[in-house]
Design an enzyme around this catalytic site. Structure first.
Site: not given
Ligand code: 13P
Length: 249
Positions: A9, A11, A94, A96, A166, A172, A212
């Site tokens: 991904n 992003k 996702h 985010e 996730e 991250g 990660s």
């Protein structure tokens, strides 16, 4: 049949030139595992990425899409538009997008329905926040996210769905869920599927871990029986690192 998948991904990273460079670097890598490889560039680079990987064992997927076919939704991209350039798989939900763009279980259920109507494959993301885990609520949160967005579907629909767990606290941050934490949650997800849809749907479901994942920890995480691959953020922006993860199977 359950598959191994490693998806990058990207992003909101990489313009056109960087996309070209990264794809040409990816093509230099040798795949020694049975994992399917996917990359998810930004919308502006999907067509180019699709054209450049036509001959390769790399699928280009989208990071998001709208639930409507078309219409007055300024700034949005529809499933038909994605399909018109050859994209067959879309990442939905996702964390985010849930956090910054108000995506909810309800709006995701609509996106899931539209994607399936277009015969698209979905990588459906979900995962608990740190506060949920600290409170011991991670299973309840994950169960709610999956059930609210997916459990209105018939069993057959799950052939076109890949699940991606996730945990938000691991994205991250450099802090990965331990292989045991990933395994425990993946087993729970499979059990949740089994209780409604039966053994075959649960056993055939590909469940990815994201958060990660790096070359140094991929083997241990992918070694767990219920972890069928990874959704990779930061490490997917470097071709060598990404293929080290692909080849961790
Ligand atoms: P990182 O691998 O950078 O933690 O990102 C994971 C992720 O969000 C993939 O969708």
């Amino acid at each position: 049949m359950r598959k191994h998948i490693v998806a990058g991904n990207w992003k909101m990273n990489n313009g056109l030139i960087q996309t070209e460079t990264l794809i040409s670097d990816l093509k230099q890598q040798v795949k020694t595992s049975d994992a399917e490889v996917m990359i998810a560039p930004a919308f502006t680079n999907l067509w180019h990425a699709f054209q450049s990987t036509r001959q390769d064992d790399i699928e280009v997927v989208a990071q998001n899409m709208h639930f409507a076919e078309n219409g007055a939704y300024t700034g949005e991209v529809s499933p038909g538009m994605l399909k018109s350039i050859g994209v067959k798989t879309v990442i939905l939900g996702h964390s985010e997008r849930r956090a910054y763009y108000n995506e909810t279980d309800e709006s995701l259920a609509k996106k899931v329905d539209t994607a399936l109507e277009h015969n698209m494959r979905i990588i459906f993301c979900f995962g608990e926040e740190l506060a949920d885990r600290k409170a011991g609520n991670e299973e309840a949160v994950v169960e709610r996210q999956i059930k609210n967005a997916l459990f209105h579907l018939g069993a057959d629909a799950f052939k076109n769905i890949v699940l991606a767990y996730e945990p938000v606290w691991a994205i991250g941050t450099g802090e990965t869920a331990s292989p045991e934490q990933a395994q425990d949650m993946h087993a729970f997800i499979r059990k949740t599927l089994e209780s409604t849809y039966g053994h075959t749907v649960a056993d055939d479901m590909t469940i990815l871990y994201g958060g990660s994942v790096k070359p140094g920890n991929a083997k241990e995480i992918f070694g767990k029986p219920d972890v069928d691959g990874g959704l990779i953020g930061g490490a997917s922006l470097n071709a060598e690192d990404f293929y080290a993860i692909v080849n961790a199977f």
